[in-house]
Design an enzyme around this catalytic site. Structure first.
Site, short mmCIF file in Angstrom:
data_model
loop_
_atom_site.label_atom_id
_atom_site.label_comp_id
_atom_site.label_asym_id
_atom_site.label_seq_id
_atom_site.Cartn_x
_atom_site.Cartn_y
_atom_site.Cartn_z
N PHE A 155 -16.15 5.84 -9.99
CA PHE A 155 -14.92 6.63 -9.89
C PHE A 155 -13.79 6.07 -10.77
CE2 PHE A 155 -15.00 3.63 -6.30
CZ PHE A 155 -13.81 2.93 -6.51
N TYR A 193 -6.36 -1.58 -12.02
CA TYR A 193 -7.60 -1.31 -11.27
C TYR A 193 -8.83 -1.93 -11.94
CZ TYR A 193 -5.17 1.80 -8.03
OH TYR A 193 -4.35 2.30 -7.05
N THR A 217 -8.99 3.89 3.49
CA THR A 217 -8.98 4.46 2.13
C THR A 217 -9.22 5.97 2.17
OG1 THR A 217 -9.90 2.37 1.35
CG2 THR A 217 -10.04 4.24 -0.15
N HIS A 262 -0.85 3.02 -2.20
CA HIS A 262 -1.58 1.76 -2.43
C HIS A 262 -0.98 0.67 -1.56
CE1 HIS A 262 -3.35 -1.71 -4.50
NE2 HIS A 262 -2.14 -2.25 -4.46
N GLU A 290 0.33 -8.26 -8.27
CA GLU A 290 0.70 -6.85 -8.46
C GLU A 290 2.22 -6.68 -8.56
OE1 GLU A 290 -3.29 -5.26 -6.12
OE2 GLU A 290 -1.33 -4.90 -5.22
P1 DAT Z 1 -7.77 0.83 -1.06
O1 DAT Z 1 -6.81 1.64 -1.90
O2 DAT Z 1 -7.82 1.34 0.35
O3 DAT Z 1 -7.52 -0.64 -1.15
P2 DAT Z 1 -10.04 0.38 -2.80
O4 DAT Z 1 -9.33 -0.86 -3.26
O5 DAT Z 1 -11.45 0.23 -2.33
O6 DAT Z 1 -9.23 1.10 -1.64
O7 DAT Z 1 -10.07 1.44 -3.98
C1 DAT Z 1 -8.91 1.63 -4.80
C2 DAT Z 1 -8.70 3.09 -4.99
O8 DAT Z 1 -9.81 3.66 -5.70
C3 DAT Z 1 -8.61 3.90 -3.70
O9 DAT Z 1 -7.32 3.86 -3.14
C4 DAT Z 1 -9.00 5.26 -4.17
C5 DAT Z 1 -10.05 4.99 -5.22
N1 DAT Z 1 -11.38 5.04 -4.63
C6 DAT Z 1 -12.00 4.08 -3.91
N2 DAT Z 1 -13.22 4.45 -3.51
C7 DAT Z 1 -13.40 5.70 -4.02
C8 DAT Z 1 -14.46 6.65 -3.98
N3 DAT Z 1 -15.61 6.39 -3.34
N4 DAT Z 1 -14.27 7.83 -4.62
C9 DAT Z 1 -13.12 8.10 -5.30
N5 DAT Z 1 -12.07 7.25 -5.37
C10 DAT Z 1 -12.22 6.08 -4.74
MG MG Z 2 -7.68 -1.97 -2.70
#
Ligand code: DAT
Ligand code: MG
Length: 139
Positions: A59, A51, A93, A117, A128
């Site tokens: 977060f 990540y 998400t 994921h 990945e």
């Molecule tokens: P996705 O998993 O839909 O690709 P992302 O790549 O934007 O979403 O974020 C990765 C992960 O991080 C997501 O599955 C959960 C966490 N996350 C994202 N935005 C968040 C937020 N605003 N508060 C808490 N966790 C969050």
């Molecule tokens: Mg993502």
């Protein structure tokens, strides 16, 4: 990895809540075939690296703590148009915004603990997949 593949993890909340089998069933019923799969737990270093793109987000610490809190299922999936079709299958998400019929609508607890994921591009799917699997674990 071919571009008709994507990478997924069933996250700790999904495993803890007993949804592993039902989610794998939804994935197979949606036409994906499993090219690699393992039941494992991420180390802190692995979760931070996976990540890393979110390292500056507020977060990030919570995300790493959660993703290392229990076992996950990691898998490489194959299907025509795998990345986009899998993103459609998992839903938004935030489960509050996820469409009916999606995995996150059915099983995610919250935006942070969102069950599954899915890679966001062919390039990231390849990165990945290799991050989690050795060549002799991919079929
Ligand atoms: P996705 O998993 O839909 O690709 P992302 O790549 O934007 O979403 O974020 C990765 C992960 O991080 C997501 O599955 C959960 C966490 N996350 C994202 N935005 C968040 C937020 N605003 N508060 C808490 N966790 C969050
Ligand atoms: Mg993502």
């Amino acid at each position: 990895m071919a571009t008709n593949r994507t990478f997924t993890m069933l996250k700790p909340d999904a495993i803890e809540n007993g949804h592993m089998g039902k989610i794998i069933d939804m994935i197979i019923n949606a036409g994906f075939s499993i090219k690699a799969m393992k039941y494992t737990q991420l180390s802190e270093a692995q979760a931070k690296e996976f990540y890393a793109v979110h390292a500056e987000r507020p977060f990030y610490g919570e995300l790493v703590e959660y993703m290392t809190s229990g076992p996950i299922v990691a898998a490489i999936l194959e299907k025509e148009n795998a990345v986009a079709d899998f993103r459609a299958l998992i839903g938004a998400t935030d489960p509050a915004e996820a469409a009916d019929g999606t995995i996150r609508k059915a099983y995610a607890e919250s935006k942070g603990r969102n069950a599954v994921h899915g890679s966001d591009s062919d390039e990231n799917a390849a990165i990945e997949g290799v991050f989690h699997f050795a060549a002799n674990e991919i079929f």
